[in-house]
Design a protein around this motif. Structure first.
Motif, PDB file in Angstrom:
ATOM      1  N   GLY A   8     -19.263  65.189  90.314  1.00 18.72           N
ATOM      2  CA  GLY A   8     -18.080  65.086  91.140  1.00 18.72           C
ATOM      3  C   GLY A   8     -18.420  64.658  92.566  1.00 18.72           C
ATOM      4  O   GLY A   8     -19.594  64.514  92.917  1.00 18.72           O
ATOM      5  N   PRO A   9     -17.406  64.442  93.408  1.00 22.76           N
ATOM      6  CA  PRO A   9     -15.986  64.708  93.179  1.00 22.76           C
ATOM      7  C   PRO A   9     -15.215  63.592  92.465  1.00 22.76           C
ATOM      8  O   PRO A   9     -14.020  63.724  92.235  1.00 22.76           O
ATOM      9  N   THR A  10     -15.900  62.469  92.139  1.00 22.37           N
ATOM     10  CA  THR A  10     -15.206  61.378  91.470  1.00 22.37           C
ATOM     11  C   THR A  10     -14.687  61.837  90.107  1.00 22.37           C
ATOM     12  O   THR A  10     -15.360  62.568  89.375  1.00 22.37           O
ATOM     13  N   ILE A  11     -13.482  61.386  89.783  1.00 21.60           N
ATOM     14  CA  ILE A  11     -12.842  61.682  88.501  1.00 21.60           C
ATOM     15  C   ILE A  11     -12.770  60.387  87.703  1.00 21.60           C
ATOM     16  O   ILE A  11     -12.407  59.337  88.243  1.00 21.60           O
ATOM     17  N   PHE A  12     -13.127  60.428  86.429  1.00 19.94           N
ATOM     18  CA  PHE A  12     -12.989  59.253  85.576  1.00 19.94           C
ATOM     19  C   PHE A  12     -11.794  59.427  84.643  1.00 19.94           C
ATOM     20  O   PHE A  12     -11.467  60.545  84.228  1.00 19.94           O
ATOM     21  N   ILE A  13     -11.141  58.321  84.339  1.00 23.68           N
ATOM     22  CA  ILE A  13     -10.027  58.299  83.383  1.00 23.68           C
ATOM     23  C   ILE A  13     -10.318  57.195  82.377  1.00 23.68           C
ATOM     24  O   ILE A  13     -10.571  56.045  82.775  1.00 23.68           O
ATOM     25  N   LEU A  14     -10.327  57.514  81.098  1.00 28.94           N
ATOM     26  CA  LEU A  14     -10.518  56.500  80.066  1.00 28.94           C
ATOM     27  C   LEU A  14      -9.177  56.079  79.496  1.00 28.94           C
ATOM     28  O   LEU A  14      -8.289  56.918  79.293  1.00 28.94           O
ATOM     29  N   SER A  15      -9.038  54.777  79.241  1.00 30.80           N
ATOM     30  CA  SER A  15      -7.784  54.224  78.736  1.00 30.80           C
ATOM     31  C   SER A  15      -8.054  53.146  77.699  1.00 30.80           C
ATOM     32  O   SER A  15      -9.106  52.497  77.718  1.00 30.80           O
ATOM     33  N   LYS A  16      -7.092  52.955  76.810  1.00 28.04           N
ATOM     34  CA  LYS A  16      -7.138  51.848  75.875  1.00 28.04           C
ATOM     35  C   LYS A  16      -6.385  50.681  76.508  1.00 28.04           C
ATOM     36  O   LYS A  16      -5.160  50.687  76.588  1.00 28.04           O
ATOM     37  N   GLY A  17      -7.135  49.703  77.009  1.00 28.59           N
ATOM     38  CA  GLY A  17      -6.527  48.527  77.613  1.00 28.59           C
ATOM     39  C   GLY A  17      -6.433  48.597  79.123  1.00 28.59           C
ATOM     40  O   GLY A  17      -6.340  49.684  79.716  1.00 28.59           O
ATOM     41  N   LYS A  18      -6.461  47.434  79.728  1.00 29.79           N
ATOM     42  CA  LYS A  18      -6.455  47.337  81.188  1.00 29.79           C
ATOM     43  C   LYS A  18      -5.131  47.777  81.796  1.00 29.79           C
ATOM     44  O   LYS A  18      -5.094  48.356  82.884  1.00 29.79           O
ATOM     45  N   ASP A  19      -4.024  47.502  81.104  1.00 26.20           N
ATOM     46  CA  ASP A  19      -2.716  47.842  81.660  1.00 26.20           C
ATOM     47  C   ASP A  19      -2.585  49.343  81.908  1.00 26.20           C
ATOM     48  O   ASP A  19      -2.114  49.768  82.969  1.00 26.20           O
ATOM     49  N   ILE A  20      -2.995  50.145  80.931  1.00 26.78           N
ATOM     50  CA  ILE A  20      -2.917  51.596  81.105  1.00 26.78           C
ATOM     51  C   ILE A  20      -3.892  52.054  82.184  1.00 26.78           C
ATOM     52  O   ILE A  20      -3.586  52.955  82.974  1.00 26.78           O
ATOM     53  N   ALA A  21      -5.072  51.427  82.248  1.00 26.20           N
ATOM     54  CA  ALA A  21      -6.055  51.784  83.279  1.00 26.20           C
ATOM     55  C   ALA A  21      -5.496  51.528  84.675  1.00 26.20           C
ATOM     56  O   ALA A  21      -5.730  52.314  85.607  1.00 26.20           O
ATOM     57  N   LEU A  22      -4.749  50.436  84.835  1.00 22.45           N
ATOM     58  CA  LEU A  22      -4.133  50.137  86.128  1.00 22.45           C
ATOM     59  C   LEU A  22      -3.008  51.115  86.449  1.00 22.45           C
ATOM     60  O   LEU A  22      -2.840  51.524  87.600  1.00 22.45           O
ATOM     61  N   LYS A  23      -2.247  51.501  85.428  1.00 22.90           N
ATOM     62  CA  LYS A  23      -1.215  52.519  85.647  1.00 22.90           C
ATOM     63  C   LYS A  23      -1.856  53.844  86.065  1.00 22.90           C
ATOM     64  O   LYS A  23      -1.319  54.556  86.915  1.00 22.90           O
ATOM     65  N   ALA A  24      -3.000  54.149  85.468  1.00 21.78           N
ATOM     66  CA  ALA A  24      -3.715  55.377  85.841  1.00 21.78           C
ATOM     67  C   ALA A  24      -4.129  55.346  87.301  1.00 21.78           C
ATOM     68  O   ALA A  24      -4.088  56.373  87.991  1.00 21.78           O
ATOM     69  N   SER A  25      -4.522  54.170  87.787  1.00 21.93           N
ATOM     70  CA  SER A  25      -4.898  54.061  89.200  1.00 21.93           C
ATOM     71  C   SER A  25      -3.690  54.296  90.110  1.00 21.93           C
ATOM     72  O   SER A  25      -3.814  54.942  91.161  1.00 21.93           O
ATOM     73  N   GLN A  26      -2.528  53.802  89.687  1.00 30.18           N
ATOM     74  CA  GLN A  26      -1.309  54.004  90.483  1.00 30.18           C
ATOM     75  C   GLN A  26      -0.918  55.479  90.529  1.00 30.18           C
ATOM     76  O   GLN A  26      -0.536  56.007  91.588  1.00 30.18           O
ATOM     77  N   GLU A  27      -0.998  56.145  89.372  1.00 31.30           N
ATOM     78  CA  GLU A  27      -0.684  57.570  89.333  1.00 31.30           C
ATOM     79  C   GLU A  27      -1.667  58.378  90.185  1.00 31.30           C
ATOM     80  O   GLU A  27      -1.293  59.356  90.831  1.00 31.30           O
ATOM     81  N   SER A  28      -2.925  57.941  90.186  1.00 34.02           N
ATOM     82  CA  SER A  28      -3.947  58.627  90.981  1.00 34.02           C
ATOM     83  C   SER A  28      -3.635  58.531  92.471  1.00 34.02           C
ATOM     84  O   SER A  28      -3.768  59.518  93.217  1.00 34.02           O
ATOM     85  N   GLU A  29      -3.208  57.352  92.897  1.00 34.31           N
ATOM     86  CA  GLU A  29      -2.850  57.168  94.308  1.00 34.31           C
ATOM     87  C   GLU A  29      -1.722  58.111  94.713  1.00 34.31           C
ATOM     88  O   GLU A  29      -1.747  58.711  95.795  1.00 34.31           O
ATOM     89  N   LYS A  30      -0.736  58.257  93.830  1.00 30.93           N
ATOM     90  CA  LYS A  30       0.401  59.131  94.131  1.00 30.93           C
ATOM     91  C   LYS A  30      -0.046  60.576  94.276  1.00 30.93           C
ATOM     92  O   LYS A  30       0.391  61.291  95.189  1.00 30.93           O
ATOM     93  N   VAL A  31      -0.912  61.021  93.367  1.00 37.34           N
ATOM     94  CA  VAL A  31      -1.372  62.409  93.400  1.00 37.34           C
ATOM     95  C   VAL A  31      -2.089  62.714  94.701  1.00 37.34           C
ATOM     96  O   VAL A  31      -1.809  63.728  95.371  1.00 37.34           O
ATOM     97  N   PHE A  32      -3.012  61.841  95.094  1.00 37.51           N
ATOM     98  CA  PHE A  32      -3.823  62.148  96.274  1.00 37.51           C
ATOM     99  C   PHE A  32      -3.073  61.867  97.571  1.00 37.51           C
ATOM    100  O   PHE A  32      -3.378  62.478  98.606  1.00 37.51           O
TER     101      PHE A  32
END
Length: 310
Positions: free
Chosen positions: A262-286
């Protein structure tokens, strides 16, 4: 050849359930090391950039020089080298910063010496650098940084490193909060004993994750991304960890976990589109908790460390 530059990538170690035995490499993000041969027979760390002056230049403390010295000792030779380290990874990030420096240094030095070692044979030398950096000679960062791809450390005595298949379309989102968490501190909070039940659960998840990689079974990968040993203790040191896990459930991400210590968190996704959505959700959380983050989206890098042309 008198001068060589090598690049080594960032890595995600542990991968939830695979504490100290699983890791994979990230694309593009990493460290560079340039090495010049010298005639004085001494190793010297001549330059470090990108670390704000925090890394040691003493040859017995810097991961680049410690790794190279271990290689020279194995060869039974002395060879002068000037080391120039260009840090692309933040310190204490959980992205294999010390491992990437050692990996790049070894690939460059090995080339200058006429390639006496195959890539896989460089891993033990990089482990000695990890011993200096964090007090434990683990290989789950250095092995994927050198070899690339998804790597299993089946055993340490003797060292047994196995490259695993990577399903097409497997993407990683790395979320690096703007705080530092030293590996030694993160290891200090771990329990020294676990129950039989926890061991069984963890073993099942490790086996499930590896089977999922071999079968390209994303649902099995998702079900297996659970850590009952290290994560419960370490997650308390990372603001936003559980909030982020909750946020990515609705977008179809496979799962998340702590990258390395840590402190980095990894998120695994099937496909780039979901991975990009995960990055957007991460920005909102932090943004909500008021902590800055750097976010990277990448496929698993199967190349590992490599030479760079001038």
């Amino acid at each position: 050849m008198k001068q060589v530059t090598a690049f080594a990538p960032a890595t995600v170690a542990n991968v939830s359930c695979g504490f100290d035995i699983l890791g994979f490499a990230i694309d593009e993000l990493g460290d560079r090391v340039r090495i010049n041969l010298s005639d004085n027979g001494e190793l010297k760390v001549k330059e470090i950039t990108g670390d704000d002056g925090r890394l040691p230049v003493e040859v017995d403390k810097n991961t680049c020089s410690v790794a190279i010295q271990a290689m020279l000792d194995a060869l039974g030779i002395k060879q002068g080298m000037d080391i120039h380290l260009y840090k692309g990874l933040p310190l204490g990030s959980g992205m294999g910063s010390s491992a990437a420096s050692a990996a790049a240094a070894l690939v460059a030095a090995n080339e200058l010496l006429g390639k006496p070692f195959e890539k896989k044979d460089l891993v033990p030398f990089a482990m000695e650098a990890e011993r200096i950096a964090c007090g434990a000679a683990h290989a789950d960062n250095v092995a994927p940084s050198i070899l690339g791809g998804f790597v299993l450390i089946r055993g340490y005595d003797p060292l047994d490193v196995v490259k695993l298949p990577v399903p097409d379309g497997l993407y990683c989102t790395l979320v690096h909060p703007h705080l530092e968490l030293k590996t030694a501190d993160s290891r200090s909070v771990l329990r020294q004993r676990i129950s039989l039940k926890e061991s069984v659960v963890q073993s099942g998840n490790i086996a499930g994750l590896i089977a999922g990689l071999f079968q390209s079974d994303f649902e099995l990968i998702s079900r297996s991304l659970k850590d009952v040993i290290a994560e419960p203790s370490r997650a308390l040191l990372i603001p936003g960890f559980y909030e982020l896990r909750e946020a990515i459930r609705s977008i179809g991400a496979l799962g998340s976990g702590i990258s390395g210590s840590g402190p980095t968190i990894f998120i695994l996704s099937k496909g780039k589109d979901i991975a990009l959505k995960a990055s957007q959700e991460s920005e909102k959380v932090f943004e909500k908790i008021g902590l800055g983050v750097d976010i990277y989206v990448s496929e698993v890098n199967d190349r590992g460390a490599y030479l760079q042309t001038p």
